[in-house]
Motif scaffolding. Structure first.
Motif, PDB file in Angstrom:
ATOM      1  N   THR A   1       0.814  -1.223   0.000  1.00 58.05           N
ATOM      2  CA  THR A   1       0.000   0.000   0.000  1.00 58.05           C
ATOM      3  C   THR A   1       0.846   1.273   0.000  1.00 58.05           C
ATOM      4  O   THR A   1       0.293   2.376  -0.068  1.00 58.05           O
ATOM      5  CB  THR A   1      -0.922   0.055   1.240  1.00 58.05           C
ATOM      6  OG1 THR A   1      -0.108   0.126   2.410  1.00 58.05           O
ATOM      7  CG2 THR A   1      -1.840  -1.145   1.319  1.00 58.05           C
TER       8      THR A   1
ATOM      9  N   ARG B   1     -13.239  -1.486  -1.915  1.00 57.86           N
ATOM     10  CA  ARG B   1     -12.012  -1.615  -1.122  1.00 57.86           C
ATOM     11  C   ARG B   1     -11.412  -0.221  -0.960  1.00 57.86           C
ATOM     12  O   ARG B   1     -11.311   0.551  -1.927  1.00 57.86           O
ATOM     13  CB  ARG B   1     -11.001  -2.518  -1.817  1.00 57.86           C
ATOM     14  CG  ARG B   1     -11.444  -3.944  -1.857  1.00 57.86           C
ATOM     15  CD  ARG B   1     -11.250  -4.629  -0.540  1.00 57.86           C
ATOM     16  NE  ARG B   1      -9.875  -5.091  -0.377  1.00 57.86           N
ATOM     17  CZ  ARG B   1      -9.442  -5.709   0.706  1.00 57.86           C
ATOM     18  NH1 ARG B   1     -10.240  -5.886   1.733  1.00 57.86           N
ATOM     19  NH2 ARG B   1      -8.199  -6.135   0.778  1.00 57.86           N
TER      20      ARG B   1
ATOM     21  N   ARG C   1      -9.244  -4.295   8.034  1.00 56.94           N
ATOM     22  CA  ARG C   1      -8.178  -5.285   8.213  1.00 56.94           C
ATOM     23  C   ARG C   1      -6.890  -4.518   8.463  1.00 56.94           C
ATOM     24  O   ARG C   1      -6.427  -3.769   7.595  1.00 56.94           O
ATOM     25  CB  ARG C   1      -8.048  -6.157   6.973  1.00 56.94           C
ATOM     26  CG  ARG C   1      -6.790  -7.006   6.989  1.00 56.94           C
ATOM     27  CD  ARG C   1      -6.750  -7.976   5.860  1.00 56.94           C
ATOM     28  NE  ARG C   1      -7.786  -8.985   6.037  1.00 56.94           N
ATOM     29  CZ  ARG C   1      -7.877 -10.084   5.301  1.00 56.94           C
ATOM     30  NH1 ARG C   1      -7.020 -10.300   4.361  1.00 56.94           N
ATOM     31  NH2 ARG C   1      -8.827 -10.949   5.513  1.00 56.94           N
TER      32      ARG C   1
ATOM     33  N   LEU D   1      -6.811  -1.806   5.438  1.00 57.56           N
ATOM     34  CA  LEU D   1      -7.720  -1.903   4.296  1.00 57.56           C
ATOM     35  C   LEU D   1      -9.138  -2.032   4.826  1.00 57.56           C
ATOM     36  O   LEU D   1      -9.368  -2.691   5.841  1.00 57.56           O
ATOM     37  CB  LEU D   1      -7.371  -3.126   3.434  1.00 57.56           C
ATOM     38  CG  LEU D   1      -6.092  -3.002   2.610  1.00 57.56           C
ATOM     39  CD1 LEU D   1      -5.707  -4.353   2.034  1.00 57.56           C
ATOM     40  CD2 LEU D   1      -6.264  -1.982   1.497  1.00 57.56           C
TER      41      LEU D   1
ATOM     42  N   THR E   1     -13.119  -3.000   3.728  1.00 53.87           N
ATOM     43  CA  THR E   1     -14.082  -3.516   2.757  1.00 53.87           C
ATOM     44  C   THR E   1     -15.455  -2.992   3.155  1.00 53.87           C
ATOM     45  O   THR E   1     -15.889  -3.173   4.291  1.00 53.87           O
ATOM     46  CB  THR E   1     -14.096  -5.055   2.770  1.00 53.87           C
ATOM     47  OG1 THR E   1     -12.769  -5.509   2.551  1.00 53.87           O
ATOM     48  CG2 THR E   1     -15.009  -5.612   1.696  1.00 53.87           C
TER      49      THR E   1
END
Lengths: 159, 464
Positions: free
Chosen positions: B41, B316, B342, B350, B352
């Motif tokens: 990332t 995402r 997460r 991250l 979702t």
């Protein structure tokens, strides 16, 4: 060392770029099939496990499943074809189209299967006929360009 | 020149084997995954600096939406206790949220009918000092509060989250009950947990009148407890479930022949978000001296900035956090659930979105009709199209039986049920309508999330 640094920096972004490709209105295709096709037919054999790790990191950015699931989803199709590399004419376009088609079906199916088995449901398990068809067309074409670009070019197998 | 190296890709197969080990021991490899994906990332984070200043106004709730949370809490509490029952005299209800299903090792504790048979509450044993063992939901018997250090809670201490043994637990006591047939005297019976492979969670063990039982020709009859005295005393009149009959239907010449009768609980542990315990005057000696009841868990939010991942239109997002969040923590903006987080390394995470998730959610539907109770349900997102999400309802809770097991799911607002320590009940998701084509599905309006956006990531104070 430099090529590996570039690989782990840039290869994961390939999955984001594929989404960007779709966002701008171009036909969606299975980027996993592109990555797997390169690993199975053209990448340096001894580097494949680590190249796979970089690609799995990229897929983990866009999909909810955990990293080992992505290693398996991308790795199993490659593992099936890699031993046959010595007898397959990798540069033959019809073969690339056929493999891209198979991978575009196998990758979502594997995502679904492994998601169920390991209780990690994913949205990537949906099979889309349009995506499969466009993958068969676009993957071999894009692979020609990708193989000439860093960091992919640095891992081409010398035959 | 022809490649003469061996064709067998040992390295690749080794990597796949390693991935399988990783899946078997996820906790061991979680830090490695955090570092690897977190490193992935870094490029996006660098690009995110150019994305602009995060905004909050984009997702600000209206006053009416904020009021929904208060309405939900009030209606949940109002409908969580029976309308009138003698056994509640002298006791006060203690409302608890369910935080997780009980586990045995790496797997959920499974009881009769293959259903979960233990739940964990958001209160510790010490906080529930003085409560009866009885755990209810409306007029339904849910299970029994355990005592730390004994039975199935042998490994628990006073400061652990309280464990409840559900009625379908293999070690649950047999229950004296009665089956209510229309226009007939109740039929007395003994009910106990069914086997894991059985078609329902409870089975009838003994009948007071076996001849009459063998002639039962219709299912769906309600089964209520009868008063029982003992260590786990049970008051009369609590609903256990409805009957499911196994046997042969009556043919033209014969009569029905019942092989077995099961009881299908109206409460599914997977859909359960809230239960009620009853605090009386008497204090369990095992808990004497423990600290008094505290309020429900407080969740400490940490600030984070949500960025769009380039091309990741499927829900995402990248979160830049100041503190490492828990896995599965809820990302919230003004009381609205955006998604689950997460954690990764390097201050990244991250997220979702709810729409992109494919996990099973514990949810609460607040119907528009003010007289209707909130409906706790378990559902999963099967498709998302723009701002609309299609949910498949897997289970829901019925606390009153009036001849029909199925409740009609109407329009209303959808909230989270309890989905773990850091994703509590009562987070607003969106407006919900039943699917006009198939009533097993719900259509939920969930506005798309756009970054950059300032959000809160919830984390339990205890977990820190």
């Amino acid at each position: 060392m430099k090529r590996w640094l570039l690989w782990f920096l840039l290869a994961p972004q390939t999955f984001l770029l594929a989404g960007l490709w779709h966002d701008v209105g171009l036909p969606a295709f299975e980027i996993g099939a592109l990555a797997c096709l390169h690993l199975a037919l053209f990448a340096e054999r001894r580097s494949v496990p680590w190249l796979l790790l970089g690609l799995a990191m990229g897929r983990a950015l866009v999909d909810d499943a955990s990293l080992p699931i992505h290693l398996l989803v991308l790795g199993i199709p490659v593992a099936v074809l890699l031993p046959l590399r010595t007898v397959l004419p990798g540069a033959w376009l019809p073969l690339q189209v056929a493999v891209a088609l198979l991978y575009a079906v196998a990758i979502p199916k594997l995502s679904l299967l492994l998601g169920v088995v390991f209780a990690q449901p994913t949205a990537a398990g949906r099979l889309d006929g349009g995506v499969v068809a466009w993958s068969a067309v676009l993957v071999p074409a894009l692979l020609v360009g990708l193989r000439r670009l860093p960091p992919w070019a640095a891992f081409e197998e010398v035959r | 020149m022809r490649d003469r190296r061996p064709a067998f890709p040992v390295g690749l197969y080794g990597m796949l084997l390693f991935a399988l080990c990783w899946l078997v021991l996820p906790v061991v490899f979680a830090p490695l995954e955090g570092v690897l994906v977190g490193a992935g990332t870094l490029v996006v984070r660098a690009a995110a600096v150019l994305a602009g200043t995060p905004v909050e106004a984009a997702v600000a709730a209206t006053p009416a939406e904020r009021g929904l949370v208060v309405d939900l809490a009030a209606r949940l509490q109002a409908h969580a206790v029976p309308a009138s029952a003698d056994w509640t005299n002298g006791t006060a209800p203690v409302h608890c949220a369910v935080i997780a299903l009980g586990r045995r090792g790496a797997r959920e504790a499974i009881g009769g009918g293959g259903e979960p048979c233990e739940i964990l509450l958001d209160h510790t044993y010490a906080e529930l000092v003085g409560c009866r063992t009885l755990v209810t939901k409306g007029n339904v018997l849910v299970g029994w509060l355990q005592r730390p250090g004994s039975g199935i809670a042998a490994d628990d201490t006073l400061d652990d989250f309280a464990r409840v043994m559900l009625v379908n637990h293999p070690q649950a006591p047999a229950l004296h009950a009665e089956l209510h047939e229309p226009a007939a005297t109740p039929l007395r019976l003994v009910v106990r947990a069914a086997k894991v492979a059985d078609p329902a969670s409870l089975r009838v063990d003994l009948w007071h009148d076996p001849w009459r039982a063998s002639r039962l020709d219709r299912a769906g009859l309600p089964v209520f407890t009868r008063a029982a005295i003992g260590e786990q005393s049970t008051p009369a009149g609590l609903l256990l479930g409805t009957t499911r009959i196994w046997g042969y239907a009556a043919d033209r010449d014969g009569e029905p022949f019942t092989l077995g009768v099961f009881v299908l609980p109206t409460v599914s542990a997977r859909a359960l978000s809230h239960v009620v315990l009853w605090r009386g005057a008497a204090i369990d000696p095992a808990l004497a001296g423990a600290r008094p009841a505290a309020a429900a868990r407080t969740l400490v939010p940490s600030r984070a900035v949500l960025h769009d991942l380039p091309g990741a239109t499927h829900g995402r997002h990248l979160l830049v956090t100041t503190a490492t969040p828990m896995a599965g923590a809820a990302a919230v903006a003004d009381g609205r659930l955006l998604g689950l987080v997460r954690p990764l390394a390097f201050g990244s995470a991250l997220m979702t979105t709810f729409a992109a998730s494919r996990q099973r959610w514990s949810l609460v539907l607040l119907p528009d009709a003010a007289a209707e109770p909130p409906l706790e349900l378990q559902a999963e997102v099967v498709a998302d199209d723009g701002d609309a999400v299609r949910l498949r309802v897997l289970a829901h809770i019925v606390t009153e039986v009036d001849g029909a097991r199925q409740v009609r799911i109407g329009a209303g607002w959808l909230f989270t049920g309890t989905n773990g320590l850091a994703c509590p009940s009562g987070l607003r998701i969106g407006r919900c309508e039943p699917d006009p084509v198939d009533p097993r599905f719900l259509l939920v309006s969930v506005p798309r999330v756009r970054g950059p956006l300032a959000v809160d990531v919830l984390a339990s104070a205890e977990a820190r």
